[in-house]
Design an enzyme around this catalytic site. Structure first.
Site, mmCIF file in Angstrom:
data_model
loop_
_atom_site.group_PDB
_atom_site.id
_atom_site.type_symbol
_atom_site.label_atom_id
_atom_site.label_comp_id
_atom_site.label_asym_id
_atom_site.label_seq_id
_atom_site.Cartn_x
_atom_site.Cartn_y
_atom_site.Cartn_z
ATOM 1 N N GLU A 168 -1.645 -9.403 3.092
ATOM 2 C CA GLU A 168 -1.746 -9.829 4.546
ATOM 3 C C GLU A 168 -3.040 -10.276 4.770
ATOM 4 O O GLU A 168 -3.544 -11.439 5.718
ATOM 5 C CB GLU A 168 -1.097 -9.165 5.638
ATOM 6 C CG GLU A 168 -1.737 -7.849 5.753
ATOM 7 C CD GLU A 168 -1.696 -6.755 4.863
ATOM 8 O OE1 GLU A 168 -1.811 -5.666 5.458
ATOM 9 O OE2 GLU A 168 -0.751 -6.758 3.685
ATOM 10 N N CYS A 188 0.770 -1.229 -0.145
ATOM 11 C CA CYS A 188 -0.218 -0.041 0.078
ATOM 12 C C CYS A 188 0.871 1.264 0.067
ATOM 13 O O CYS A 188 1.677 1.500 -1.000
ATOM 14 C CB CYS A 188 -0.911 -0.036 1.167
ATOM 15 S SG CYS A 188 -2.402 1.126 1.033
ATOM 16 N N HIS A 220 -3.497 -5.383 0.235
ATOM 17 C CA HIS A 220 -3.084 -5.758 1.346
ATOM 18 C C HIS A 220 -3.050 -7.457 1.304
ATOM 19 O O HIS A 220 -4.139 -7.926 1.895
ATOM 20 C CB HIS A 220 -3.982 -5.261 2.536
ATOM 21 C CG HIS A 220 -3.707 -3.787 2.987
ATOM 22 N ND1 HIS A 220 -2.882 -3.471 3.822
ATOM 23 C CD2 HIS A 220 -4.110 -2.666 2.294
ATOM 24 C CE1 HIS A 220 -2.825 -2.073 3.633
ATOM 25 N NE2 HIS A 220 -3.725 -1.691 2.926
#
Length: 586
Positions: A528, A399, A526
């Site tokens: 994750e 990001c 993102h």
């Protein structure tokens, strides 16, 4: 539908979320379909505008919901995809009830906490519990509900009352209450004290809920005499007192619960059509926990961010790195570096802190710059990115980390010294990172580009494309308000920095890769948030592989990280034949 309510006592933050997730994992391993709901008794509508220091990271769901980080635990443990309505807040409930009152749905009645707020809570839970979350269209069979905060908090009283009523509506065989309490241990004597748990259970009973299981959290294993004392004074059988002590890894928690015959208890208490023990899935969790404790080789990753004082601010990032490290049989050593400590101003004001930060960065096998907001600390992040690029250290920017990687490259490689983001300099001479007009209204809450979006690979010769399984496109979760200026990308691609991934319209830059570098990757999304213990996120896996010197061999082997792969169990540390350990949920 069976409902399992998880409440907490004595103090908050003792692991209700992990215990709720672990219970769901055990029941899923028995062949049941499980969903989860988190109740946060704050008046905010959602977690989108929180400072990370308030409640930790903001977790983003597929539908764009900005929710509590505990929903991330549920998704990772249960391998499901939840929705924003799986996170209930006081603000959402009150907004829902007030909107109904404005429409005249209550026919002129006086709207009160009881029954209108409590009825709204029950209705919300029953409706959301039926929503499929595992990719199938079948309704879940079990709903695990975590009530945030502690019993006795004034904010949580309407929810406790709602579930006091709900237990009779759902019937006894369909409702179970698990109370998580702290058993402190005096450092001077080593004695484990039961009085806080007794008082907590007494308070819970006084509000109309009786615990079916008492989960005792402690720093060390609880002695049998202590367990029997809790059983006697809290009016439950000894087998209804579950002991969870501090362990090296959260992967061990489902195993600890299963070892204390929790499956047998749920089978009898909730009349579940299951056996007395968990299946192959929990065996894999046990194997994963064992492997985690046997790891010898260490991989050091430097996380350069601005919220490093509270580890929960990067909870999903840590988990994604941990999943990837475990997959390649390495122990993760995550070094948190406050980006401000890398800046020249810190060298003047606090030289010791400055040199310690740079020592950590220099020792790292890989560097990660995660997402964030605001100008504070960006110079330090740019310094870290420059170090990774020039010293050929594996790097992943997420990001804001990707946006800063583009700015660093422009300033130092393209001689665009005035390149900047309009987030930091609204009138930047070279606006390299710009805001997205359609996501720039007056309000801050829920106004970003949120949720799952498709990213299309422009080229077949991409490291990330190979790591994702050589697919033409991927879908990952986003949370951003700014983007790389598409009008300025040609200069980069002529100088080895390629924008290998874009959105479906080709307007938004999603992935960057630097040629002639072991691993220099930036992603606007993102990844994750989609990482799972048994299915690690490809960008993070690539970082760990590059940091351990195994990326090229892994790619040459043609390994693919698709949902259909079956990976061999590699509990040793050798990586002569690159592969991922058997981690996939079947």
């Amino acid at each position: 539908m069976k409902y399992i309510l998880v409440t907490g006592g004595v103090i908050s933050g003792i692991g209700k979320g992990i215990i709720a997730s672990s219970i769901g994992t055990i029941l899923k391993s028995c062949g049941l379909r499980v969903t989860a709901i988190k109740i946060d008794p704050y008046i905010n509508i959602d977690a989108g505008t929180f400072s990370p220091y308030e409640h930790g990271e903001v977790f983003v769901l597929n539908d764009g919901g900005e929710v509590d980080l505990d929903l991330g635990n549920y998704e990772r443990f249960l391998d499901i995809n939840l929705y924003k309505d799986n996170n209930i807040t006081t603000g959402k409930i009150y907004q829902h009830v007030i909107n109904k009152e404005r429409r005249g749905d209550y026919l002129g009645k006086t709207v009160q906490v009881v029954p209108h707020i409590t009825d709204a809570v029950q209705e919300w839970v029953m409706n959301q519990a039926k929503v499929p979350v595992d990719g199938n269209k079948e309704e879940p069979q079990i709903c695990v509900i975590e009530l945030g905060g502690t019993i006795g908090d004034i904010e949580g009283m309407p929810f406790v009352e709602a579930f006091r009523q709900f237990q009779f509506k759902a019937k006894r065989e369909n409702f179970c209450n698990i109370h998580v309490s702290l058993v402190p241990q005096l450092s001077a004597t080593g004695e484990q004290k039961t009085k806080p748990t007794q008082n907590s259970v007494r308070a819970l009973r006084g509000l109309g809920l009786s615990p079916d299981l008492i989960v005792c959290r402690s720093s060390t294993p609880i002695e049998m005499a202590v367990k029997e004392k809790i059983s006697m004074f809290c009016h439950v059988n000894p087998e209804q007192v579950i002991c969870i002590h501090d362990v090296s890894s959260t992967y061990r928690v489902p195993v600890l619960l299963e070892e204390q015959s929790i499956v047998k208890y749920f089978k009898e208490r909730l009349h579940l059509p299951i056996g007395d023990s968990a299946s192959n899935l929990l065996f894999k969790w046990r194997n994963m926990a064992d492997r985690y404790e046997r790891l010898q080789k260490i991989c050091s990753i430097a996380l350069v961010g601005k919220y490093t004082k509270l580890r929960d601010c990067y909870a999903s990032v840590f988990k994604a790195l941990e999943h990837s490290a475990l997959a390649i049989n390495h122990k993760l050593n995550l070094m948190y570096i406050d980006s401000i400590d890398l800046e020249k101003i810190t060298e003047t004001e606090d030289p010791v802190k400055f040199h310690e930060a740079w020592q950590k960065l220099c020792k790292a096998d890989g560097i990660l710059v995660p997402g964030g907001f605001g100008i504070r600390g960006t110079l330090g992040k740019l310094q870290a990115i420059s170090w990774a690029r020039t010293k050929k250290i594996p790097f992943l920017g997420v990001c804001l980390g990707m946006q800063l990687a583009v700015i660093e490259f422009a300033r130092n490689c393209l001689n665009l010294k005035d390149a900047d983001s309009t987030e930091f300099r609204p009138n930047a001479p070279v606006p390299l990172v710009i805001d997205m007009p359609e996501h720039n209204p007056g309000n801050l809450g829920g106004t970003m580009r949120l949720g799952i979006r498709r990213t299309v690979f422009k080229t077949e010769n991409s490291i990330l494309r190979k790591l994702y399984g050589d697919v033409p496109f991927i879908e990952e979760r986003h949370r951003h308000r700014f983007e790389v200026n598409p009008n300025l990308i040609k200069q980069f691609e002529q100088n080895d920095l390629s924008f290998v991934g874009q959105d479906v319209d080709g307007d938004r830059m999603e992935i960057i890769e630097l040629a002639n570098h072991p691993y220099f990757v930036g992603v606007q999304f993102h990844p994750e948030f989609s990482s799972r213990p048994m299915k690690p996120s490809p960008p993070y896996l690539g970082l760990l592989l590059a940091a351990t010197g195994n990326l090229n061999a892994y790619l040459q082997q043609g390994c693919k990280l698709s949902s259909s792969d079956r990976y061999s169990d590699a509990s040793d540390d050798s990586f002569s034949e690159p592969r991922i350990a058997e981690l996939e949920i079947s």
